[in-house]
Design a protein around this motif. Structure first.
Motif, short mmCIF file in Angstrom:
data_model
loop_
_atom_site.label_atom_id
_atom_site.label_comp_id
_atom_site.label_asym_id
_atom_site.label_seq_id
_atom_site.Cartn_x
_atom_site.Cartn_y
_atom_site.Cartn_z
N LEU A 91 33.08 39.14 50.94
CA LEU A 91 33.92 40.24 51.42
C LEU A 91 35.26 39.71 51.93
O LEU A 91 36.32 40.26 51.62
N VAL A 92 35.21 38.62 52.69
CA VAL A 92 36.44 38.00 53.19
C VAL A 92 37.29 37.50 52.01
O VAL A 92 38.51 37.70 51.97
N GLY A 93 36.63 36.86 51.03
CA GLY A 93 37.35 36.38 49.86
C GLY A 93 37.99 37.51 49.08
O GLY A 93 39.11 37.38 48.58
N GLY A 94 37.29 38.66 49.00
CA GLY A 94 37.84 39.81 48.30
C GLY A 94 39.11 40.32 48.95
O GLY A 94 40.08 40.68 48.26
N PHE A 95 39.14 40.34 50.28
CA PHE A 95 40.35 40.72 51.00
C PHE A 95 41.50 39.77 50.67
O PHE A 95 42.62 40.19 50.38
N GLY A 96 41.20 38.47 50.70
CA GLY A 96 42.24 37.48 50.41
C GLY A 96 42.78 37.62 49.00
O GLY A 96 43.99 37.54 48.77
N PRO A 105 51.15 38.30 40.00
CA PRO A 105 50.53 38.97 38.85
C PRO A 105 49.27 38.24 38.37
O PRO A 105 49.22 37.01 38.35
N SER A 106 48.28 39.04 37.99
CA SER A 106 47.02 38.45 37.52
C SER A 106 47.19 37.68 36.21
O SER A 106 46.36 36.85 35.86
N LEU A 160 41.30 39.56 43.32
CA LEU A 160 42.52 39.22 42.60
C LEU A 160 42.56 39.83 41.20
O LEU A 160 43.57 40.44 40.81
N ILE A 161 41.47 39.68 40.43
CA ILE A 161 41.44 40.15 39.05
C ILE A 161 40.27 41.11 38.81
O ILE A 161 40.47 42.26 38.42
N GLY A 162 39.03 40.63 39.02
CA GLY A 162 37.88 41.52 39.01
C GLY A 162 36.92 41.48 37.85
O GLY A 162 35.72 41.36 38.06
N PRO A 163 37.37 41.58 36.56
CA PRO A 163 36.41 41.71 35.47
C PRO A 163 35.41 40.55 35.41
O PRO A 163 35.80 39.39 35.46
#
Length: 272
Positions: A91-96, A105-106, A160-163
């Motif tokens: 969760l913390v990493g997701g915020f970062g 840009p990704s 940052l990117i997600g997929p």
């Protein structure tokens, strides 16, 4: 677009969202990567802005990952002593990652991700025994430290990117920690639920979320998540491995195309 997101939507568009949500929930429950189906379907909704699609996609995904996480917990009994700390740092990493995504840009990172995915696919295809049995690599503090590092790095990637976040979680837990595919998939759902929640919290303050469309997507995602997790549990690690390779292949094609469009084609295209 604004509002609930359901204003003036045609029946065909609603059906598209429902089908994509169910399919994405199913894929996410088995190996992750459902965003490959769900996000493009949302971007086809007339009048929706990309940031609204991203936020609404995360809301729908939370319903699916929560449903599949509960189903896995009840039927496969994943080790929460590993999964919960991973979820917290993810969760913390997701915020970062989300913070960095707002300024970087990704497209900078996608070529690296494509190379990593190809390596993952080749390794998994050539090592059919990987992920069939749980043989933990480490014990004690080293095990939990490695698990938390995985959660932090992949949570950052999700923001940052997600997929393919779920797919990366699974292969990391299989190769670095020594879990089988079923055990890794069960834990990945708990961690992925946390990364989705973290991303949604990032989107909420700016009013990007389309509540009505998100709830509609969430119902379909729940149905897909429940169906997919039950099927994965009943079919076992071999089934998950096969679906994993298919989804990773699709991710390579999708992100590889993005790299071509964003990074390579502008360099080779003839000058006007």
């Amino acid at each position: 677009m604004g509002g609930s997101g359901l204003e003036e939507l045609h029946l065909a568009t609603i059906l598209l969202v429902l089908v994509a949500g169910f399919a994405a929930g199913w894929v996410d429950a088995v190996v992750g990567g459902g965003g490959l189906l769900q996000l493009p379907a949302l971007l086809l909704v007339p009048g929706i802005a990309p940031v609204e699609a991203l936020a609404t996609n995360k809301m729908g995904s939370i319903f699916g990952t929560t449903t599949s996480a509960i189903t896995y917990y009840r039927r496969a009994h994943p080790d929460l002593r590993t999964a919960l700390p991973m979820a917290g740092v993810a969760l913390v990493g997701g915020f970062g990652g989300a913070v960095l995504a707002s300024s970087l840009p990704s497209s900078v990172f996608k070529p690296i991700i494509v190379v990593a995915l190809i390596g993952v696919a080749v390794f998994t295809a050539l090592k059919p025994s990987v992920g069939t049995l749980t043989t933990l690599r480490y014990e004690g503090a080293r095990h939990y430290g490695t698990a938390c590092a995985i959660g932090l790095v992949i949570g950052f990637y999700d923001g940052l990117i997600g997929p393919g976040t779920g797919s990366f979680l699974i292969i990391a837990m299989v190769t670095l920690l020594g879990y089988n595919f079923l055990g890794a998939s069960a834990k990945a759902k708990i961690v992925n639920m946390a990364t989705n929640f973290g991303a949604l919290m990032f989107f909420l303050p700016n009013g990007s979320l389309l509540w009505g469309l998100g709830l509609l997507l969430g119902v379909a995602n729940m149905a897909g998540g429940y169906t997919g997790s039950r099927m994965a549990i009943s079919q076992g690690s071999r089934f998950i491995r096969i679906v994993f390779l298919l989804v990773v292949g699709a991710l390579i094609v999708k992100l590889g195309y993005d790299v071509w469009v964003e990074n390579i084609r502008p360099l080779v295209a003839p000058a006007p």
